[in-house]
Design a protein around this motif. Sequence first.
Motif, PDB file in Angstrom:
ATOM      1  N   THR A 141       1.370  -1.550   0.016  1.00  0.00           N
ATOM      2  CA  THR A 141      -0.043   0.145   0.132  1.00  0.00           C
ATOM      3  C   THR A 141       0.385   0.915  -0.464  1.00  0.00           C
ATOM      4  O   THR A 141       2.187   1.168   1.063  1.00  0.00           O
ATOM      5  N   GLU A 142       0.032   2.266  -0.882  1.00  0.00           N
ATOM      6  CA  GLU A 142       1.082   3.436  -1.054  1.00  0.00           C
ATOM      7  C   GLU A 142       1.533   4.093   0.590  1.00  0.00           C
ATOM      8  O   GLU A 142       0.269   4.233   1.230  1.00  0.00           O
ATOM      9  N   GLY A 143       2.619   4.217   0.808  1.00  0.00           N
ATOM     10  CA  GLY A 143       2.708   5.382   1.767  1.00  0.00           C
ATOM     11  C   GLY A 143       4.462   5.483   2.459  1.00  0.00           C
ATOM     12  O   GLY A 143       4.872   5.151   1.425  1.00  0.00           O
ATOM     13  N   PRO A 144       5.244   5.737   3.383  1.00  0.00           N
ATOM     14  CA  PRO A 144       6.366   6.868   4.023  1.00  0.00           C
ATOM     15  C   PRO A 144       7.283   4.727   3.662  1.00  0.00           C
ATOM     16  O   PRO A 144       8.352   4.646   3.428  1.00  0.00           O
ATOM     17  N   TRP A 145       6.482   3.940   4.178  1.00  0.00           N
ATOM     18  CA  TRP A 145       6.783   2.777   4.456  1.00  0.00           C
ATOM     19  C   TRP A 145       7.358   1.616   3.704  1.00  0.00           C
ATOM     20  O   TRP A 145       7.602   0.229   3.313  1.00  0.00           O
ATOM     21  N   ARG A 146       6.377   2.416   2.312  1.00  0.00           N
ATOM     22  CA  ARG A 146       6.248   1.330   1.326  1.00  0.00           C
ATOM     23  C   ARG A 146       7.624   0.302   0.491  1.00  0.00           C
ATOM     24  O   ARG A 146       7.392  -0.551   0.584  1.00  0.00           O
ATOM     25  N   ASN A 147       8.548   1.168   0.235  1.00  0.00           N
ATOM     26  CA  ASN A 147       9.914   0.506  -0.193  1.00  0.00           C
ATOM     27  C   ASN A 147      10.446   0.438   0.886  1.00  0.00           C
ATOM     28  O   ASN A 147      12.239   0.178   0.352  1.00  0.00           O
ATOM     29  N   LEU A 148      10.477  -0.105   2.508  1.00  0.00           N
ATOM     30  CA  LEU A 148      11.683  -0.487   2.992  1.00  0.00           C
ATOM     31  C   LEU A 148      12.055  -1.891   2.603  1.00  0.00           C
ATOM     32  O   LEU A 148      11.169  -2.722   1.961  1.00  0.00           O
ATOM     33  N   VAL A 149      12.866  -2.034   2.694  1.00  0.00           N
ATOM     34  CA  VAL A 149      14.120  -3.217   2.624  1.00  0.00           C
ATOM     35  C   VAL A 149      15.259  -3.896   3.602  1.00  0.00           C
ATOM     36  O   VAL A 149      15.917  -2.794   4.427  1.00  0.00           O
ATOM     37  N   THR A 150      14.316  -4.884   4.277  1.00  0.00           N
ATOM     38  CA  THR A 150      14.892  -4.893   6.230  1.00  0.00           C
ATOM     39  C   THR A 150      14.886  -6.595   6.562  1.00  0.00           C
ATOM     40  O   THR A 150      14.469  -7.321   5.392  1.00  0.00           O
ATOM     41  N   TYR A 151      14.983  -7.012   7.343  1.00  0.00           N
ATOM     42  CA  TYR A 151      15.596  -7.942   7.908  1.00  0.00           C
ATOM     43  C   TYR A 151      14.267  -7.935   9.166  1.00  0.00           C
ATOM     44  O   TYR A 151      13.563  -6.919   9.603  1.00  0.00           O
ATOM     45  N   GLY A 152      13.884  -9.402   9.589  1.00  0.00           N
ATOM     46  CA  GLY A 152      13.737  -9.096  10.681  1.00  0.00           C
ATOM     47  C   GLY A 152      14.364  -8.422  11.955  1.00  0.00           C
ATOM     48  O   GLY A 152      12.719  -8.092  12.704  1.00  0.00           O
ATOM     49  N   PRO A 153      14.892  -8.455  12.127  1.00  0.00           N
ATOM     50  CA  PRO A 153      15.480  -7.714  13.660  1.00  0.00           C
ATOM     51  C   PRO A 153      15.378  -6.123  13.744  1.00  0.00           C
ATOM     52  O   PRO A 153      14.263  -5.715  14.455  1.00  0.00           O
ATOM     53  N   SER A 154      15.405  -5.801  12.364  1.00  0.00           N
ATOM     54  CA  SER A 154      15.590  -4.295  12.182  1.00  0.00           C
ATOM     55  C   SER A 154      13.647  -3.693  11.927  1.00  0.00           C
ATOM     56  O   SER A 154      13.126  -2.809  12.604  1.00  0.00           O
ATOM     57  N   LEU A 155      13.487  -4.864  11.382  1.00  0.00           N
ATOM     58  CA  LEU A 155      11.448  -4.335  11.142  1.00  0.00           C
ATOM     59  C   LEU A 155      10.787  -4.936  12.616  1.00  0.00           C
ATOM     60  O   LEU A 155      10.146  -3.802  12.759  1.00  0.00           O
ATOM     61  N   ALA A 156      11.293  -5.725  13.400  1.00  0.00           N
ATOM     62  CA  ALA A 156      11.079  -5.561  14.869  1.00  0.00           C
ATOM     63  C   ALA A 156      10.635  -4.192  15.671  1.00  0.00           C
ATOM     64  O   ALA A 156      10.115  -3.808  15.888  1.00  0.00           O
ATOM     65  N   ALA A 157      12.498  -3.964  15.484  1.00  0.00           N
ATOM     66  CA  ALA A 157      12.111  -2.157  16.208  1.00  0.00           C
ATOM     67  C   ALA A 157      12.154  -1.582  15.609  1.00  0.00           C
ATOM     68  O   ALA A 157      11.143  -0.814  16.392  1.00  0.00           O
ATOM     69  N   LEU A 158      11.071  -1.326  14.089  1.00  0.00           N
ATOM     70  CA  LEU A 158      10.625  -0.651  13.713  1.00  0.00           C
ATOM     71  C   LEU A 158       9.204  -0.844  14.224  1.00  0.00           C
ATOM     72  O   LEU A 158       8.403   0.889  14.162  1.00  0.00           O
ATOM     73  N   TYR A 159       8.720  -1.770  14.624  1.00  0.00           N
ATOM     74  CA  TYR A 159       7.338  -1.782  14.695  1.00  0.00           C
ATOM     75  C   TYR A 159       6.891  -1.748  16.319  1.00  0.00           C
ATOM     76  O   TYR A 159       6.031  -2.002  16.641  1.00  0.00           O
ATOM     77  N   GLY A 160       8.288  -1.042  17.079  1.00  0.00           N
ATOM     78  CA  GLY A 160       8.141  -1.086  18.109  1.00  0.00           C
ATOM     79  C   GLY A 160       8.094  -2.754  18.918  1.00  0.00           C
ATOM     80  O   GLY A 160       8.100  -2.776  20.476  1.00  0.00           O
ATOM     81  N   LEU A 161       8.554  -3.569  18.800  1.00  0.00           N
ATOM     82  CA  LEU A 161       8.706  -4.871  19.595  1.00  0.00           C
ATOM     83  C   LEU A 161       9.758  -5.052  20.431  1.00  0.00           C
ATOM     84  O   LEU A 161       9.441  -5.872  21.118  1.00  0.00           O
ATOM     85  N   LYS A 162      10.487  -4.262  20.103  1.00  0.00           N
ATOM     86  CA  LYS A 162      12.149  -4.433  20.650  1.00  0.00           C
ATOM     87  C   LYS A 162      11.730  -3.607  22.135  1.00  0.00           C
ATOM     88  O   LYS A 162      12.436  -4.014  22.730  1.00  0.00           O
ATOM     89  N   SER A 163      10.489  -2.529  21.910  1.00  0.00           N
ATOM     90  CA  SER A 163      10.569  -2.162  22.872  1.00  0.00           C
ATOM     91  C   SER A 163      10.054  -3.254  24.720  1.00  0.00           C
ATOM     92  O   SER A 163      10.542  -3.296  25.594  1.00  0.00           O
ATOM     93  N   LEU A 164       9.057  -4.198  23.526  1.00  0.00           N
ATOM     94  CA  LEU A 164       8.888  -5.431  25.215  1.00  0.00           C
ATOM     95  C   LEU A 164      10.388  -6.009  25.048  1.00  0.00           C
ATOM     96  O   LEU A 164       9.642  -7.059  26.304  1.00  0.00           O
ATOM     97  N   LEU A 165      11.251  -6.148  24.815  1.00  0.00           N
ATOM     98  CA  LEU A 165      12.326  -7.997  25.068  1.00  0.00           C
ATOM     99  C   LEU A 165      13.088  -7.110  26.387  1.00  0.00           C
ATOM    100  O   LEU A 165      13.820  -5.496  26.126  1.00  0.00           O
TER     101      LEU A 165
END
Length: 412
Positions: A141-165
């Motif tokens: 879907t069109e948006g600022p994150w549309r063309n992100l190229v990541t691996y799982g660890p960095s993507l988890a950080a982006l979505y805030g999941l790392k803050s719970l670890l």
Amino acid sequence: MPPLTGIRVLDHGHVWAGPLLGLFLADLGAEVIKVGAPHRMSGVSIGGQRAPVGSIGGDRGSTSVDDPRAFHGLDRGKKSIAIHLGDPRGRELYLRLIEQSDVVLENFSPRVMPSLGLSYDVLAEVNPRIIMVALSASGATEGPWRNLVTYGPSLAALYGLKSLLGYPDDPQPREDTADLDPTAAGHAFVALLAALEYRERSGRGQFIDLAQGEATLQRAAAPLMDWLLNQRDAGPRGNRGTAMAPHGVYPALGDDAWLAIVVRSDAEWSALCSVAPQLEQPEWSTMSGRLNGQDALDSAVSNWTRNHDAMELSIQLQGLGVPAFPMMDPTALLIDEDYSALSNAQINLTAEAAAPVRGGALYTGTPWKMARTPAALSGPIPNRGEHDDDVYGELLGLDEAARAELREAGII
């Protein structure tokens, strides 16, 4: 007969999420064709050792034929073709494959397939029944994150999941397995089954756009809603639960030995105290008291468990109705009676399949146990382009001279 027999899949998966989805389909009987470039290694799926630079796992040729780990990657049981999709002749050949396929899966960024002239709209024009599954980081879907190229660890950080670890009041960042990949693959698998059922009724395929970050964010629903509604930052809790105590992983007798214990009610607490009377304190007699005193409670439970064998204590607690289980390393897991019984009931190699997958080795199985349509391990990791002649010759009807010409030109 496996339930997906007769379904043909073109698998562009790389690293983990895409290849794992393809593996699910292959184990359930689909003909999964791994699509790779003829001129370079892609970031193919996890497995094997001594992988070539630029790949995770590599092809079967990257390991000794006597090394069973060569047969453990996520591409086992698949076919493999090489094709240069950036060349018009390769694209034309690919579209001929689309005409005779059911599913295309990929976990590139959303710009990759359209840049090759192979967007879903193009594929659906060639084959209206085609189902395309796209597992990008944040969706197409069109948006600022549309063309992100990541691996799982960095993507988890982006979505805030790392803050719970991590643990409360511990400033050190903690890491976990990049489980966004398998989580997304599981969600995509269910969505694909629904799309296949829809196609049976309508005759039409569809585009499944699955954002890996969003698929995994649902696991953090409670802290997410707490922040949105109350502006409370959950932060790391370690192994503790919000409504159960004790709830954690505790040391056991021996080197690096641990067991998990969960107490869900006052009745279970009484049962635990029947074998550990030193824990029976007035302030811990209720769930609210235990939740309010978890630091002291966890310390007391740890002092008790560290003098007991993890497996023996787990069995004793289970007998009293208290959820408990030891932490197992791979060796302990493989010799565990329950796990072994589950695995033996699941893996049923046919005579034809036993030879190519080395029946004496250990294999990762499938989590679905179906009595009438069982999953099956069907073959090893293929070498890159190993099935070019089968696919381009038998399926598409290209004669040997035509295939040689395409191979000479670097198209296949």
